[in-house]
Design a protein around this motif. Structure first.
Motif, PDB file in Angstrom:
ATOM      1  N   ILE A  26      42.018  45.060  37.599  1.00 46.29           N
ATOM      2  CA  ILE A  26      41.079  43.979  37.873  1.00 46.29           C
ATOM      3  C   ILE A  26      41.677  42.932  38.799  1.00 46.29           C
ATOM      4  CG2 ILE A  26      41.708  42.544  35.891  1.00 46.29           C
ATOM      5  CD1 ILE A  26      38.153  43.247  37.254  1.00 46.29           C
ATOM      6  N   ASP A  27      42.989  42.679  38.705  1.00 45.66           N
ATOM      7  CA  ASP A  27      43.617  41.690  39.600  1.00 45.66           C
ATOM      8  C   ASP A  27      43.553  42.153  41.056  1.00 45.66           C
ATOM      9  OD1 ASP A  27      44.192  39.996  37.537  1.00 45.66           O
ATOM     10  OD2 ASP A  27      46.247  40.722  37.256  1.00 45.66           O
ATOM     11  N   ALA A  28      43.786  43.432  41.278  1.00 48.57           N
ATOM     12  CA  ALA A  28      43.701  43.965  42.638  1.00 48.57           C
ATOM     13  C   ALA A  28      42.261  43.893  43.153  1.00 48.57           C
ATOM     14  CB  ALA A  28      44.204  45.403  42.671  1.00 48.57           C
ATOM     15  N   PHE A  29      41.312  44.141  42.259  1.00 46.57           N
ATOM     16  CA  PHE A  29      39.902  44.051  42.638  1.00 46.57           C
ATOM     17  C   PHE A  29      39.563  42.627  43.076  1.00 46.57           C
ATOM     18  CE2 PHE A  29      35.630  42.792  41.432  1.00 46.57           C
ATOM     19  CZ  PHE A  29      34.854  43.725  42.100  1.00 46.57           C
ATOM     20  N   LYS A  30      39.973  41.653  42.268  1.00 47.76           N
ATOM     21  CA  LYS A  30      39.690  40.260  42.607  1.00 47.76           C
ATOM     22  C   LYS A  30      40.327  39.868  43.931  1.00 47.76           C
ATOM     23  CE  LYS A  30      39.167  38.656  37.830  1.00 47.76           C
ATOM     24  NZ  LYS A  30      39.707  37.768  36.768  1.00 47.76           N
TER      25      LYS A  30
END
Length: 456
Positions: free
Chosen positions: A199-203
């Protein structure tokens, strides 16, 4: 930088960090560096790409932070400096965007198409505002209309304008990071990020950009977790001064299945609608496409034959031209109006539209506005229900032979005077309210081309 200036600047940046959100400070104010202090005037260096924006958007915050350190008589001047600490800071700021500063971050299915540029877009009365707004955004990202929300029925040029903005920015502002995707792709990527703990990479992929373009944002409806994530993405980008461009088949207020807070943000900038093109615009579209494809021997009557047969969808209009030209080439027959009529009779037969039933009209309108059929005929008088109800009665009068009392009975037992009032209000709104007019055109198209059979 001498020790005194460094100490002063450290206190100034501490004040700035407290005055603005962390992403805003990191992206816009973090790259600044002090050049000199002459008397009570502090000169600050900014990267040339962002200097004007920092001066305009954060001038007051800078002045307040400097005055708090040096006293009320202090002033601050922001100047553009290439190289040195400011440039290094900007390079650091873009570290998460290593993929490329000279190319857009685009989905595989949305690769740049040379036909989808401002030069290839045909301007008419139905799309003039949307085109002008899109061009302004391309020329001055985040400085004019933010967000820009383009709405209209399928096939009228929304995607063309989004791709045109993308192409224009890449050509004229190659230092800006552009992310172009669709509502469906955003949803799918978010779900994959959740299941794979990325999710951090997505954000980072969506929030560390200068321009975000999302096509078919209505796909986010009824997807609570995705809506929540996009809400925070929208806020992060807006606070960072990034440009946001969205498109939908309906105006924001008609996306009733979206959360109110997200719908409010969509309509906080400029909402520009596109309607189905009129005959002259359809003719211009066909001429432009024929010129682009190098079709030399197509006459005016042939183009008019195609333009009169297909009146709503630009993609279908261009597809019909391609079909007619291909048929002429493959059979060796002359490209003329007679051949166009023959080819189009198989694709778009000139049969009178089937009369729709009142139940079909109610079902399509309810689905379009995100309300239930029971709500549509209920006594509720709020705008959320009354506006689609009036439009449904108007469509019932236009598309059926039902009498006014019959329509009134179908809509909760209302009398014919109530139906007359609804018809007058609907006609008035269609004439004066662009978003309501877009909804009416969309519903007419759905109920006229067979799509209602799939919706009812």
């Amino acid at each position: 930088m001498n020790a005194e200036l460094e100490h002063i600047w450290s206190r100034v940046t501490d004040g700035l960090a407290e005055a603005v959100e962390e992403p805003v400070f990191r992206i816009w104010l973090g790259p600044l560096s002090p050049l000199e202090l002459e008397g009570s005037k502090l000169t600050v260096a900014a990267p040339p790409q962002t200097c004007a924006w920092v001066r305009e958007r954060f001038g007051r915050a800078l002045q307040a932070a400097v005055a708090a350190v040096l006293g009320p008589e202090a002033t601050v001047d922001v100047v553009a400096i290439s190289g040195g600490p400011a440039s290094d800071s900007r390079t650091d700021r873009h570290a998460p965007r290593e993929r490329s500063q000279s190319a857009a971050l685009i989905e595989p299915a949305a690769a740049l198409n040379p036909k989808l540029t401002f030069g290839q877009f045909v301007i008419g009365d139905s799309n003039r505002l949307a085109h002008a707004a899109a061009l302004t955004v391309g020329e001055m990202p985040a400085q004019a209309y933010n967000p820009l929300f383009i709405c209209g029925p399928p096939g009228v040029g929304k995607t063309h304008l989004l791709r045109s903005i993308e192409a224009y920015i890449l050509a004229h502002s190659p230092g800006l990071q552009v992310r172009s995707t669709t509502g469906e792709a955003f949803t799918n990527e978010f779900r994959q990020a959740l299941t794979s703990s990325r999710i951090d990479a997505f954000k980072a992929g969506f929030r560390h950009v200068d321009v975000l373009l999302i096509d078919d944002v209505q796909f986010l409806e009824r997807k609570a977790k995705t809506e929540e994530e996009f809400f925070h993405t929208f806020n992060a980008l807006y606070e960072a001064g990034s440009q946001i461009v969205l498109s939908s088949d309906r105006p924001p207020r008609d996306l009733q299945a979206l959360e109110d807070r997200l719908r409010e943000r969509f309509q906080s900038g400029l909402v520009a609608d596109i309607r189905a093109p009129d005959l002259s615009t359809r003719m211009a579209i066909l001429r432009k496409r024929a010129q682009h494809d190098g079709v030399q021997d197509v006459d005016q009557l042939t183009l008019e034959t195609i333009a009169r047969r297909i009146s709503v969808n630009v993609r279908a209009l261009e597809g019909a031209l391609i079909r007619v030209v291909a048929y002429s080439s493959l059979t060796g027959r002359r490209l003329n109006a007679e051949l166009a009529r023959e080819v189009l009779d198989g694709l778009y037969p000139q049969t009178p539209p089937r009369e729709r039933s009142l139940s079909e009209i109610k079902a399509v309108v309810s689905a379009q506005y995100g309300i239930t059929a029971d709500e549509l005929i209920s006594p509720a008088r709020g705008a959320r229900v009354s506006l689609p109800r009036q439009l449904a009665m108007y469509l019932a009068r236009e598309l059926t032979d039902e009498s006014l009392p019959s329509i009134g009975r179908a809509f909760g037992g209302r009398d014919h005077t109530t139906v007359l009032h609804a018809l007058r209000r609907a006609k008035q709104r269609i004439a004066t309210d662009p978003t309501y007019r877009t909804s009416a055109h969309t519903l007419l198209a759905l109920l006229s081309d067979g799509a209602a059979d799939r919706s009812a």
